[in-house]
Design a protein around this motif. Structure first.
Motif, PDB file in Angstrom:
ATOM      1  N   VAL A 287       0.835  -1.200   0.000  1.00 41.52           N
ATOM      2  CA  VAL A 287       0.000   0.000   0.000  1.00 41.52           C
ATOM      3  C   VAL A 287       0.871   1.252   0.000  1.00 41.52           C
ATOM      4  O   VAL A 287       0.557   2.237  -0.681  1.00 41.52           O
ATOM      5  N   THR A 288       1.986   1.217   0.726  1.00 38.74           N
ATOM      6  CA  THR A 288       2.918   2.355   0.712  1.00 38.74           C
ATOM      7  C   THR A 288       3.445   2.602  -0.697  1.00 38.74           C
ATOM      8  O   THR A 288       3.526   3.758  -1.153  1.00 38.74           O
ATOM      9  N   ARG A 289       3.789   1.530  -1.386  1.00 41.09           N
ATOM     10  CA  ARG A 289       4.300   1.663  -2.766  1.00 41.09           C
ATOM     11  C   ARG A 289       3.251   2.293  -3.678  1.00 41.09           C
ATOM     12  O   ARG A 289       3.560   3.193  -4.484  1.00 41.09           O
ATOM     13  N   TYR A 290       2.007   1.857  -3.559  1.00 41.62           N
ATOM     14  CA  TYR A 290       0.938   2.424  -4.383  1.00 41.62           C
ATOM     15  C   TYR A 290       0.701   3.888  -4.039  1.00 41.62           C
ATOM     16  O   TYR A 290       0.459   4.719  -4.930  1.00 41.62           O
ATOM     17  N   ALA A 291       0.761   4.224  -2.751  1.00 43.99           N
ATOM     18  CA  ALA A 291       0.548   5.616  -2.339  1.00 43.99           C
ATOM     19  C   ALA A 291       1.650   6.513  -2.887  1.00 43.99           C
ATOM     20  O   ALA A 291       1.395   7.647  -3.320  1.00 43.99           O
ATOM     21  N   ARG A 292       2.887   6.035  -2.880  1.00 47.70           N
ATOM     22  CA  ARG A 292       3.988   6.831  -3.415  1.00 47.70           C
ATOM     23  C   ARG A 292       3.856   7.008  -4.916  1.00 47.70           C
ATOM     24  O   ARG A 292       4.173   8.077  -5.463  1.00 47.70           O
ATOM     25  N   THR A 293       3.384   5.973  -5.600  1.00 47.83           N
ATOM     26  CA  THR A 293       3.130   6.109  -7.033  1.00 47.83           C
ATOM     27  C   THR A 293       2.043   7.138  -7.284  1.00 47.83           C
ATOM     28  O   THR A 293       2.152   7.973  -8.193  1.00 47.83           O
ATOM     29  N   ALA A 294       0.991   7.116  -6.458  1.00 49.55           N
ATOM     30  CA  ALA A 294      -0.090   8.095  -6.591  1.00 49.55           C
ATOM     31  C   ALA A 294       0.431   9.512  -6.376  1.00 49.55           C
ATOM     32  O   ALA A 294       0.029  10.451  -7.074  1.00 49.55           O
ATOM     33  N   HIS A 295       1.359   9.663  -5.427  1.00 52.90           N
ATOM     34  CA  HIS A 295       1.938  10.987  -5.175  1.00 52.90           C
ATOM     35  C   HIS A 295       2.749  11.467  -6.372  1.00 52.90           C
ATOM     36  O   HIS A 295       2.637  12.628  -6.794  1.00 52.90           O
ATOM     37  N   THR A 296       3.568  10.588  -6.943  1.00 54.49           N
ATOM     38  CA  THR A 296       4.361  10.952  -8.112  1.00 54.49           C
ATOM     39  C   THR A 296       3.471  11.341  -9.280  1.00 54.49           C
ATOM     40  O   THR A 296       3.737  12.336  -9.985  1.00 54.49           O
ATOM     41  N   GLU A 297       2.418  10.570  -9.492  1.00 52.07           N
ATOM     42  CA  GLU A 297       1.508  10.869 -10.602  1.00 52.07           C
ATOM     43  C   GLU A 297       0.781  12.195 -10.371  1.00 52.07           C
ATOM     44  O   GLU A 297       0.556  12.956 -11.319  1.00 52.07           O
ATOM     45  N   ALA A 298       0.416  12.492  -9.113  1.00 44.93           N
ATOM     46  CA  ALA A 298      -0.238  13.764  -8.812  1.00 44.93           C
ATOM     47  C   ALA A 298       0.696  14.936  -9.089  1.00 44.93           C
ATOM     48  O   ALA A 298       0.278  15.975  -9.612  1.00 44.93           O
ATOM     49  N   ALA A 299       1.973  14.768  -8.759  1.00 48.01           N
ATOM     50  CA  ALA A 299       2.956  15.822  -9.041  1.00 48.01           C
ATOM     51  C   ALA A 299       3.105  16.035 -10.540  1.00 48.01           C
ATOM     52  O   ALA A 299       3.204  17.173 -11.016  1.00 48.01           O
ATOM     53  N   ASP A 300       3.098  14.959 -11.305  1.00 52.08           N
ATOM     54  CA  ASP A 300       3.239  15.058 -12.758  1.00 52.08           C
ATOM     55  C   ASP A 300       2.039  15.750 -13.398  1.00 52.08           C
ATOM     56  O   ASP A 300       2.177  16.413 -14.431  1.00 52.08           O
ATOM     57  N   ARG A 301       0.849  15.602 -12.788  1.00 50.03           N
ATOM     58  CA  ARG A 301      -0.356  16.202 -13.366  1.00 50.03           C
ATOM     59  C   ARG A 301      -0.444  17.701 -13.108  1.00 50.03           C
ATOM     60  O   ARG A 301      -1.256  18.387 -13.732  1.00 50.03           O
ATOM     61  N   SER A 302       0.354  18.215 -12.171  1.00 48.04           N
ATOM     62  CA  SER A 302       0.309  19.643 -11.867  1.00 48.04           C
ATOM     63  C   SER A 302       1.408  20.364 -12.649  1.00 48.04           C
ATOM     64  O   SER A 302       2.597  20.182 -12.363  1.00 48.04           O
ATOM     65  N   PRO A 303       1.063  21.181 -13.635  1.00 52.83           N
ATOM     66  CA  PRO A 303       2.099  21.871 -14.426  1.00 52.83           C
ATOM     67  C   PRO A 303       3.013  22.736 -13.563  1.00 52.83           C
ATOM     68  O   PRO A 303       4.232  22.767 -13.772  1.00 52.83           O
ATOM     69  N   SER A 304       2.442  23.425 -12.573  1.00 58.07           N
ATOM     70  CA  SER A 304       3.275  24.302 -11.756  1.00 58.07           C
ATOM     71  C   SER A 304       4.235  23.490 -10.897  1.00 58.07           C
ATOM     72  O   SER A 304       5.400  23.879 -10.715  1.00 58.07           O
ATOM     73  N   TYR A 305       3.791  22.343 -10.376  1.00 59.90           N
ATOM     74  CA  TYR A 305       4.663  21.503  -9.547  1.00 59.90           C
ATOM     75  C   TYR A 305       5.716  20.825 -10.415  1.00 59.90           C
ATOM     76  O   TYR A 305       6.901  20.767 -10.050  1.00 59.90           O
ATOM     77  N   ALA A 306       5.297  20.333 -11.584  1.00 55.61           N
ATOM     78  CA  ALA A 306       6.257  19.696 -12.476  1.00 55.61           C
ATOM     79  C   ALA A 306       7.349  20.689 -12.874  1.00 55.61           C
ATOM     80  O   ALA A 306       8.543  20.345 -12.928  1.00 55.61           O
ATOM     81  N   GLY A 307       6.956  21.944 -13.144  1.00 55.44           N
ATOM     82  CA  GLY A 307       7.955  22.954 -13.480  1.00 55.44           C
ATOM     83  C   GLY A 307       8.861  23.279 -12.315  1.00 55.44           C
ATOM     84  O   GLY A 307      10.070  23.477 -12.485  1.00 55.44           O
ATOM     85  N   TRP A 308       8.276  23.339 -11.119  1.00 61.18           N
ATOM     86  CA  TRP A 308       9.067  23.614  -9.904  1.00 61.18           C
ATOM     87  C   TRP A 308      10.092  22.514  -9.679  1.00 61.18           C
ATOM     88  O   TRP A 308      11.251  22.799  -9.363  1.00 61.18           O
ATOM     89  N   LEU A 309       9.684  21.271  -9.855  1.00 58.70           N
ATOM     90  CA  LEU A 309      10.594  20.144  -9.666  1.00 58.70           C
ATOM     91  C   LEU A 309      11.690  20.140 -10.729  1.00 58.70           C
ATOM     92  O   LEU A 309      12.862  19.892 -10.433  1.00 58.70           O
ATOM     93  N   ALA A 310      11.318  20.420 -11.970  1.00 56.81           N
ATOM     94  CA  ALA A 310      12.298  20.426 -13.058  1.00 56.81           C
ATOM     95  C   ALA A 310      13.371  21.488 -12.856  1.00 56.81           C
ATOM     96  O   ALA A 310      14.538  21.277 -13.184  1.00 56.81           O
ATOM     97  N   ALA A 311      12.967  22.623 -12.249  1.00 59.96           N
ATOM     98  CA  ALA A 311      13.916  23.697 -12.013  1.00 59.96           C
ATOM     99  C   ALA A 311      14.899  23.357 -10.898  1.00 59.96           C
ATOM    100  O   ALA A 311      15.908  24.043 -10.734  1.00 59.96           O
TER     101      ALA A 311
END
Length: 312
Positions: A287-311
């Motif tokens: 369940v922890t693994r699935y939750a972490r995957t869900a978190h990564t996918e949520a970050a990828d869906r947010s353009p502002s967060y994805a840009g913040w991470l890329a920077a």
């Protein structure tokens, strides 16, 4: 009359309150009724449990003996009840995932992954703004997992009852109406928002204090905060009534944008908790693994967060 656990709870409440008046309020009893109850308990146990004085009550030697035993017996009885509930509700024949969560974008994605990986599983959800309530339900065997958020490096109240894993840590962003004068900024310094009204979803812990401290460091005191449900927060931002605070994983929403704060003055950790003695502990790693995957996918869906991470 035989000694019962409720009698020990009454004695403990009187000792903790230090007076019959305060104990009666804590127990939702009238003081005469509590005094009568105490006299019955004292007759049952063979002597006075408390000495009464102008400053309240204090335990007699017999009272200290009873309290010492109560401090052992009452937690043990509570533990027995919780273990019995977990045992009685243990899944039979097919996997079961009972999830409790506070406001956040990860629960839906976690449910989707669990149903996908375990088509025959019984997956249920419970939502509350109170992390204390969710943790209590997991500790008591009524839920299997707690998916909650906390400010910075803090832990939720009652955290010691469960085992925990960090799902992810996000910066806190600002939600602005799409037509707000600052909506096009790549980042905002907190003091640029000094004259704004604010809105945020309710919660427990230190977030409000940390936000106030961040504003103080930026040289201003925030105007009034609208604390309301997520949908109302979004509406207040969309109509320009307030600016909001949100996790960086907040999903893209029509009529608003999310913008990072320079220096990341506030952060938010997503945690997954379970009781180590419960059957659900066997699936905690999965369940922890699935939750972490869900978190990564949520970050990828947010353009502002994805840009913040890329920077970074």
């Amino acid at each position: 009359m035989e000694l019962e656990l409720r009698h020990l709870r009454t004695v403990r409440a009187i000792a903790e309150a230090g007076s019959l008046t305060k104990a009666a309020v804590a127990l939702s009893l009238a003081q005469p009724a509590l005094s009568t109850q105490l006299k019955r308990i004292e007759r049952l146990l063979g002597g006075a449990l408390f000495e009464r004085g102008r400053d309240g009550v204090r335990p007699t030697p017999l009272g200290e003996l009873v309290l010492n035993r109560a401090r052992v017996l009452l937690p043990a009885a509570q533990l027995l009840q919780e273990e019995a509930v977990r045992f009685a509700n243990a899944p039979v024949g097919r996997p079961r995932f009972r999830l409790g969560a506070t406001h956040g974008p990860l629960l839906g994605a976690l449910v989707d992954r669990l149903v996908q990986e375990h088509p025959g599983a019984a997956v249920t959800t419970s939502n509350s703004w109170s992390t204390r309530e969710i943790i209590g339900q997991v500790a008591g065997g009524r839920l299997d997992f707690a998916l909650v958020g906390v400010c910075g490096e803090s832990l939720p109240d009652g955290a010691e009852q469960l085992a925990w894993r960090v799902v992810g840590t996000d910066p806190v962003f600002v939600m602005l109406a799409a037509d707000h004068p600052l909506a096009g900024a790549k980042e905002l310094v907190l003091d640029e928002l000094a004259g704004e009204q604010w809105t945020v979803a309710p919660g427990e812990g230190c977030f409000a204090d940390c936000f106030s401290a961040a504003c103080s460091r930026a040289g201003f005191t925030p105007l009034s905060m609208y604390e309301t449900d997520t949908a109302s927060c979004v509406h207040l931002v969309q109509v320009g009534r307030a600016v909001g605070l949100c996790r960086a994983t907040f999903p893209p929403t029509a009529g608003l944008v999310t913008v990072p704060l320079t220096g990341t003055p506030l952060t938010w950790r997503h945690l997954l908790g379970w009781h180590p003695a419960a059957t659900s502990a066997d699936t905690a790693a999965e369940v922890t693994r699935y939750a972490r995957t869900a978190h990564t996918e949520a970050a990828d869906r947010s353009p502002s967060y994805a840009g913040w991470l890329a920077a970074r």
